[in-house]
Motif scaffolding. Structure first.
Motif, PDB file in Angstrom:
ATOM      1  N   LEU A  13       1.005  -1.053   0.066  1.00  0.00           N
ATOM      2  CA  LEU A  13       0.096   0.196  -0.052  1.00  0.00           C
ATOM      3  C   LEU A  13       0.861   1.111   0.060  1.00  0.00           C
ATOM      4  CD1 LEU A  13      -2.817  -1.031   2.553  1.00  0.00           C
ATOM      5  CD2 LEU A  13      -3.024  -0.714   0.045  1.00  0.00           C
ATOM      6  N   ASP A  14       2.002   1.336   0.718  1.00  0.00           N
ATOM      7  CA  ASP A  14       3.100   2.385   0.981  1.00  0.00           C
ATOM      8  C   ASP A  14       3.493   2.733  -0.505  1.00  0.00           C
ATOM      9  OD1 ASP A  14       4.401   4.339   2.550  1.00  0.00           O
ATOM     10  OD2 ASP A  14       6.071   3.330   1.769  1.00  0.00           O
ATOM     11  N   GLU A  15       3.900   1.780  -1.172  1.00  0.00           N
ATOM     12  CA  GLU A  15       4.452   1.692  -2.654  1.00  0.00           C
ATOM     13  C   GLU A  15       3.537   2.226  -3.487  1.00  0.00           C
ATOM     14  OE1 GLU A  15       5.862  -2.173  -3.647  1.00  0.00           O
ATOM     15  OE2 GLU A  15       7.824  -1.777  -2.231  1.00  0.00           O
ATOM     16  N   ALA A  16       2.260   1.714  -3.396  1.00  0.00           N
ATOM     17  CA  ALA A  16       1.126   2.181  -4.408  1.00  0.00           C
ATOM     18  C   ALA A  16       0.871   3.736  -4.130  1.00  0.00           C
ATOM     19  CB  ALA A  16       0.007   1.466  -4.255  1.00  0.00           C
ATOM     20  N   PHE A  17       0.783   4.122  -2.881  1.00  0.00           N
ATOM     21  CA  PHE A  17       0.599   5.594  -2.153  1.00  0.00           C
ATOM     22  C   PHE A  17       1.690   6.530  -2.874  1.00  0.00           C
ATOM     23  CE2 PHE A  17       1.588   8.903   0.494  1.00  0.00           C
ATOM     24  CZ  PHE A  17       0.311   9.452   0.747  1.00  0.00           C
ATOM     25  N   HIS A  18       2.951   5.917  -2.903  1.00  0.00           N
ATOM     26  CA  HIS A  18       4.018   6.677  -3.416  1.00  0.00           C
ATOM     27  C   HIS A  18       3.950   6.837  -4.893  1.00  0.00           C
ATOM     28  CE1 HIS A  18       5.467   8.683   0.563  1.00  0.00           C
ATOM     29  NE2 HIS A  18       5.517   7.190   0.901  1.00  0.00           N
ATOM     30  N   ALA A  19       3.623   5.750  -5.576  1.00  0.00           N
ATOM     31  CA  ALA A  19       3.642   5.628  -7.001  1.00  0.00           C
ATOM     32  C   ALA A  19       2.360   6.183  -7.901  1.00  0.00           C
ATOM     33  CB  ALA A  19       4.044   4.045  -7.350  1.00  0.00           C
ATOM     34  N   ALA A  20       1.339   6.392  -7.116  1.00  0.00           N
ATOM     35  CA  ALA A  20       0.270   7.025  -7.699  1.00  0.00           C
ATOM     36  C   ALA A  20       0.478   8.046  -8.455  1.00  0.00           C
ATOM     37  CB  ALA A  20      -0.986   7.027  -6.574  1.00  0.00           C
ATOM     38  N   PRO A  21      -0.241   8.175  -9.721  1.00  0.00           N
ATOM     39  CA  PRO A  21       0.014   9.294 -10.777  1.00  0.00           C
ATOM     40  C   PRO A  21      -0.788  10.447 -10.150  1.00  0.00           C
ATOM     41  CG  PRO A  21      -1.668   7.571 -11.622  1.00  0.00           C
ATOM     42  CD  PRO A  21      -0.997   7.024 -10.486  1.00  0.00           C
ATOM     43  N   SER A  22      -1.714  10.276  -9.313  1.00  0.00           N
ATOM     44  CA  SER A  22      -2.439  11.434  -8.618  1.00  0.00           C
ATOM     45  C   SER A  22      -1.760  12.089  -7.521  1.00  0.00           C
ATOM     46  CB  SER A  22      -3.837  11.144  -8.404  1.00  0.00           C
ATOM     47  OG  SER A  22      -4.790  10.655  -9.501  1.00  0.00           O
ATOM     48  N   GLY A  23      -2.083  13.165  -7.221  1.00  0.00           N
ATOM     49  CA  GLY A  23      -1.213  13.682  -5.787  1.00  0.00           C
ATOM     50  C   GLY A  23      -2.267  12.951  -4.732  1.00  0.00           C
ATOM     51  N   MET A  24      -1.321  12.516  -3.724  1.00  0.00           N
ATOM     52  CA  MET A  24      -1.895  11.617  -2.457  1.00  0.00           C
ATOM     53  C   MET A  24      -1.247  12.221  -0.911  1.00  0.00           C
ATOM     54  SD  MET A  24      -3.954   9.466  -3.928  1.00  0.00           S
ATOM     55  CE  MET A  24      -4.279   8.072  -2.539  1.00  0.00           C
ATOM     56  N   ALA A  25      -2.260  12.463  -0.175  1.00  0.00           N
ATOM     57  CA  ALA A  25      -1.775  12.970   0.943  1.00  0.00           C
ATOM     58  C   ALA A  25      -2.528  12.422   2.108  1.00  0.00           C
ATOM     59  CB  ALA A  25      -1.696  14.429   1.092  1.00  0.00           C
ATOM     60  N   ILE A  26      -1.869  12.176   3.352  1.00  0.00           N
ATOM     61  CA  ILE A  26      -2.622  11.587   4.647  1.00  0.00           C
ATOM     62  C   ILE A  26      -2.399  12.810   5.589  1.00  0.00           C
ATOM     63  CG2 ILE A  26      -2.880   9.893   6.346  1.00  0.00           C
ATOM     64  CD1 ILE A  26      -1.995   7.886   4.529  1.00  0.00           C
ATOM     65  N   ILE A  27      -3.552  13.242   6.218  1.00  0.00           N
ATOM     66  CA  ILE A  27      -3.595  14.387   7.050  1.00  0.00           C
ATOM     67  C   ILE A  27      -4.072  14.281   8.199  1.00  0.00           C
ATOM     68  CG2 ILE A  27      -3.484  16.308   5.174  1.00  0.00           C
ATOM     69  CD1 ILE A  27      -6.357  16.883   5.626  1.00  0.00           C
ATOM     70  N   ASP A  28      -3.880  14.769   9.547  1.00  0.00           N
ATOM     71  CA  ASP A  28      -4.244  14.519  10.812  1.00  0.00           C
ATOM     72  C   ASP A  28      -5.687  15.223  10.868  1.00  0.00           C
ATOM     73  OD1 ASP A  28      -3.661  16.886  11.305  1.00  0.00           O
ATOM     74  OD2 ASP A  28      -1.818  16.284  12.692  1.00  0.00           O
ATOM     75  N   ARG A  29      -6.294  15.317  11.968  1.00  0.00           N
ATOM     76  CA  ARG A  29      -7.447  15.731  12.250  1.00  0.00           C
ATOM     77  C   ARG A  29      -7.302  17.241  12.366  1.00  0.00           C
ATOM     78  NH1 ARG A  29     -12.056  12.864  13.698  1.00  0.00           N
ATOM     79  NH2 ARG A  29     -12.910  14.777  14.844  1.00  0.00           N
ATOM     80  N   ASP A  30      -6.373  17.792  12.363  1.00  0.00           N
ATOM     81  CA  ASP A  30      -5.683  19.285  12.349  1.00  0.00           C
ATOM     82  C   ASP A  30      -5.534  19.927  11.043  1.00  0.00           C
ATOM     83  OD1 ASP A  30      -6.299  19.513  15.141  1.00  0.00           O
ATOM     84  OD2 ASP A  30      -4.193  19.164  15.768  1.00  0.00           O
ATOM     85  N   GLY A  31      -5.525  18.788  10.149  1.00  0.00           N
ATOM     86  CA  GLY A  31      -5.126  19.248   8.698  1.00  0.00           C
ATOM     87  C   GLY A  31      -3.636  19.317   8.486  1.00  0.00           C
ATOM     88  N   ARG A  32      -2.895  18.602   9.225  1.00  0.00           N
ATOM     89  CA  ARG A  32      -1.498  18.770   9.060  1.00  0.00           C
ATOM     90  C   ARG A  32      -0.970  17.606   8.238  1.00  0.00           C
ATOM     91  NH1 ARG A  32       1.069  22.810  12.148  1.00  0.00           N
ATOM     92  NH2 ARG A  32      -0.356  23.466  14.093  1.00  0.00           N
ATOM     93  N   TYR A  33      -0.208  17.843   7.185  1.00  0.00           N
ATOM     94  CA  TYR A  33       0.334  16.825   6.512  1.00  0.00           C
ATOM     95  C   TYR A  33       0.980  15.946   7.274  1.00  0.00           C
ATOM     96  CZ  TYR A  33      -0.903  19.549   2.384  1.00  0.00           C
ATOM     97  OH  TYR A  33      -1.587  20.149   1.375  1.00  0.00           O
TER      98      TYR A  33
END
Length: 598
Positions: A13-33
Motif C-alpha cells: 500500500l505504501d508503494e502504491a501510495f507513493h507511485a500513484a499518478p494522482s497527488g496523494m496525502a494523509i493528514i491528521d484531524r488538524d489538517g497537518r500533512y
C-alpha cells in the motif's frame, strides 16, 4: 493472516501510495500533512519532507479555504467526498490550474476518524480542452447562424440534402421558387413533393434531377433547366447547378443545389426568338440586300437578297470583312484598300454614309450598287456595329444611259426644229415690207424661247431653278451690266419644265415692254420678287422711277402672254396693272402643275 502478511500488505500500500499518478496525502484531524506522495509534491512545488507538519493554508493558500472546508465536512459527517473541483495557481506561479479533490476518512480500530486520505487530480488540460470545445461549438453555431442568415438573403435558391438524400435545408429564395418549404423529403418523393417537370412540361424522372445526380453519381451538374409546378398550379422555369459535398477525409456529406427563377428570362428568350424569326422573315423577303457588321466590322448577318445580289452565301462571309469579300478590287483590276472604302467609314467615323460603289460578284464580274451604311449604337450610344443596305443599280444605270441618250437626241431634234423655225421666220422677214420692229420682236421672242430651252436641255428637261430662268430672261436687258437697276430676290425654288418656259417668256415680255416704255427706258428700277406659300409660288414684277405710263388702248401679243397664256399654262391667278409709276404683274400658281404631277 500473519504479522508478516500484514507487513507486506502495508508495504504494498505504501508503494502504491507513493507511485500513484494522482497527488496523494494523509493528514491528521488538524489538517497537518503526515504523508505526501511524489505526485502531490510536484503539484505543490515542495519536497515531501517540506510538507510535513504544514497545513493546506501554508502550502496552497489560494485554494486552501475550499480544501479545508471539505476536510471539515468529512470529519463532521464521517462520509467521503469525491471530485470537488478547486482552481488556483500553484505556489509561486500565476497561471490558474484546475484540480479534482477527493477526501476519504481513515478510522482507527474503534471506528473513530483519526486521519484523512486526500486524493488530488490535475484536470487543467481537460478543462482547457473542454473550454476550447465549447468555444469551437459556439463559434460553429454562430458561423452556421451567419451562413444561414446570408443564405436567407440570397436571391438564388439554395437546397441542401444530407448523405441519405433527405432535404435538410431550403433558404427563403428556394421556398419562394418552389412554393413550398417542406423538409425531410427523400429522393423518391422529390418529383411529387416539389412539382418537378422537364423543360417540355412532362413529368421529370428522378435521373433528370441535378440534386439526385449529384447525390447518386457524384456529378457536378451546371446550368440545368427544368420546370416547377407550384402547389397553387403556377409554373416557373428554373435554372440551377448541383454538386456533391464531401468531408476533408472524403466521406460523402450530401449535396447542394443552387437555383434561380428563370421564368422572365425564358419568356424574354422566347419573345426574342419570335421577334428574330419575324425580322428574319421580313429581311429575307425584302428585295433590299442587308448586311450586319459587328464591332470588328466582320459580317454577322446577311439576308437572302444579299446572297442573291453578291452570289456569296452567309457562310462565305461570316466573320469576314465585307470589303474583303465583295469590294476588294477596282474594275480596272487594281487593289481597293479598305482605308478608301466609304462603306467601312461609317463605323469608325460614327456617321451614316451613302453613295454608289462597284462590287465584285462571286463569278468575278463587276456590278454597280447604291448603298447606305449606318452605325448601330447601344443604349449608351456606343457604336457596336454597322448595318449596310445595298441595292443593285445596273438596270437603273442602263436605263439612265438610255434616257440620257434619248434626251440628248430629243434636245438635238428640238434645237434643229427651233433653228429651222427661226430660219423660216427670218427668211420671211427679209421682205422689205415687214417693219423692223416686227422683225425685232419676233427674233427676240424666239431667242427667249431658245434660252429657256437651253436651260431645260441642260437639266434633261426635269425642271429648272427660278434663279436660272430669271438670269436667262433678263441678261439681254442689262441685268449684269447695270445691276443697280434691278432688285431680285426669293427663296431657292425648283420649277417644272412647263412653268420654266412660261415664266421665261413672261419675264421677256415684261422686260421688253419696260425697255421700250417703262422703268428700263429712262433710269427707272425693276423689283422682281417671289415667295413660297406652301406648295404655291407667288411672283411680283414691279416697276418704279421710269416715265409715267397709261394703260394700253388695246391688248397685244405681250399682254395676252402675261394674262391669258400665263393663267392657262400655269393654272395661275394673274393680275396685270398699269399705275402711273410703272407696270405691276403678279402671278400665283401651284409648283406641281396638274399635268406634271406624279
Amino acid at each position: 493472516m500473519t504479522e508478516a502478511d500484514d507487513d507486506r500488505r502495508l508495504l504494498a500500500l505504501d508503494e502504491a501510495f507513493h507511485a500513484a499518478p494522482s497527488g496523494m496525502a494523509i493528514i491528521d484531524r488538524d489538517g497537518r500533512y503526515l504523508q505526501v506522495n511524489q505526485a502531490l509534491a510536484r503539484m505543490n512545488g515542495l519536497s515531501i519532507d517540506a510538507h510535513m507538519g504544514l497545513r493546506a493554508r501554508d502550502v496552497v493558500p489560494e485554494i486552501a479555504a475550499v480544501m479545508e472546508s471539505v476536510f471539515a465536512e468529512v470529519l463532521r459527517t464521517g462520509e467521503a467526498v469525491a471530485d470537488v473541483e478547486v482552481s488556483g495557481p500553484r505556489p509561486g506561479a500565476t497561471a490558474i490550474r484546475h484540480y479534482l479533490e477527493s477526501v476519504t476518512p481513515l478510522r482507527d480500530a474503534r471506528g473513530a476518524v483519526t486521519r484523512l486520505l486526500v486524493s488530488v487530480q490535475d484536470v487543467t488540460r481537460i478543462r482547457e480542452a473542454e473550454t476550447g470545445l465549447r468555444q469551437a461549438l459556439a463559434k460553429s453555431a454562430a458561423d452556421a447562424a451567419e451562413r444561414e442568415a446570408i443564405l436567407g438573403q440570397l436571391e438564388e435558391g439554395v437546397v441542401v440534402a444530407d448523405p441519405a438524400g433527405l432535404i435538410v435545408y431550403m433558404n427563403e429564395a428556394a421556398v419562394r421558387i418552389h412554393g413550398t418549404g417542406t423538409l425531410g423529403t427523400p429522393p423518391e418523393r422529390y418529383v411529387s413533393e416539389y412539382g418537378l417537370l422537364r423543360e417540355d412540361g412532362t413529368v421529370a424522372d428522378l435521373s433528370d434531377l441535378p440534386l439526385y445526380r449529384a447525390l447518386r453519381y457524384g456529378e457536378a451538374v451546371v446550368d440545368a433547366r427544368w420546370r416547377i409546378r407550384r402547389p397553387n398550379g403556377a409554373e416557373v422555369m428554373a435554372i440551377g447547378s448541383a454538386r456533391p459535398v464531401t468531408a476533408p477525409d472524403g466521406r460523402p456529406m450530401g449535396a447542394v443545389l443552387t437555383l434561380r427563377d428563370d421564368t422572365a428570362r425564358h419568356r424574354a428568350e422566347l419573345a426574342l426568338a419570335e421577334s428574330e424569326r419575324r425580322l428574319t422573315a421580313v429581311l429575307d423577303n425584302t428585295t433590299m440586300a442587308i448586311f450586319l457588321m459587328d464591332e470588328r466590322q466582320h459580317c454577322a448577318y446577311m439576308n437572302a437578297a444579299a446572297e442573291t445580289l453578291t452570289g456569296f452565301t452567309f457562310a462565305d462571309t461570316l466573320g469576314r470583312h465585307l470589303h474583303d469579300v465583295v469590294h476588294h478590287t477596282y474594275p480596272d483590276g487594281r487593289h481597293f484598300p479598305i482605308e478608301d472604302c466609304a462603306i467601312d467609314r461609317a463605323f469608325p467615323e460614327n456617321m451614316q454614309t451613302q453613295g454608289e460603289e462597284v462590287f465584285v460578284h462571286r463569278d468575278g464580274s463587276f456590278y454597280p450598287v447604291a448603298f447606305t451604311a449606318s452605325p448601330i449604337r447601344d443604349e449608351t450610344s456606343r457604336t457596336i456595329g454597322t448595318v449596310v443596305e445595298v441595292r443593285g443599280i445596273r438596270e437603273e444605270k442602263e436605263a439612265q444611259a438610255r434616257m440620257e441618250m434619248l434626251v440628248a437626241e430629243l434636245n438635238h431634234r428640238v434645237k434643229n426644229t427651233l433653228a429651222t423655225a427661226q430660219a423660216i421666220v427670218w427668211q420671211g422677214l427679209k421682205d422689205s415690207t415687214v417693219p423692223p420692229r416686227v422683225r425685232e420682236r419676233i427674233e427676240s421672242r424666239l431667242g427667249a424661247l431658245a434660252r429657256s430651252h437651253d436651260i431645260l436641255t441642260k437639266e434633261a428637261w426635269l425642271g429648272a431653278d427660278m434663279d436660272e430662268v430669271v438670269d436667262a430672261a433678263l441678261a439681254p436687258f442689262g441685268l449684269h451690266q447695270t445691276p443697280g437697276r434691278f432688285s431680285i430676290g426669293g427663296p431657292m425654288t425648283r420649277l417644272a419644265p412647263r412653268a420654266a418656259l412660261m415664266i421665261g417668256m413672261a419675264l421677256h415680255e415684261l422686260a421688253t415692254n419696260a425697255a421700250k416704255y417703262g422703268a428700263l427706258k429712262e433710269g427707272g428700277h425693276v423689283r422682281l420678287t417671289w415667295r413660297r406659300d406652301g406648295q404655291r409660288l407667288e411672283i411680283e414684277w414691279r416697276e418704279s422711277g421710269g416715265p409715267a405710263i397709261t394703260p394700253p388702248a388695246s391688248r397685244g401679243f405681250g399682254t395676252r402672254v402675261l394674262e391669258r397664256a400665263a393663267a392657262h399654262e400655269l393654272d395661275a391667278e394673274v393680275s396685270l396693272d398699269f399705275p402711273p409709276t410703272g407696270v405691276v404683274w403678279r402671278a400665283a400658281f401651284p409648283l406641281a402643275l396638274p399635268a406634271e404631277t406624279t
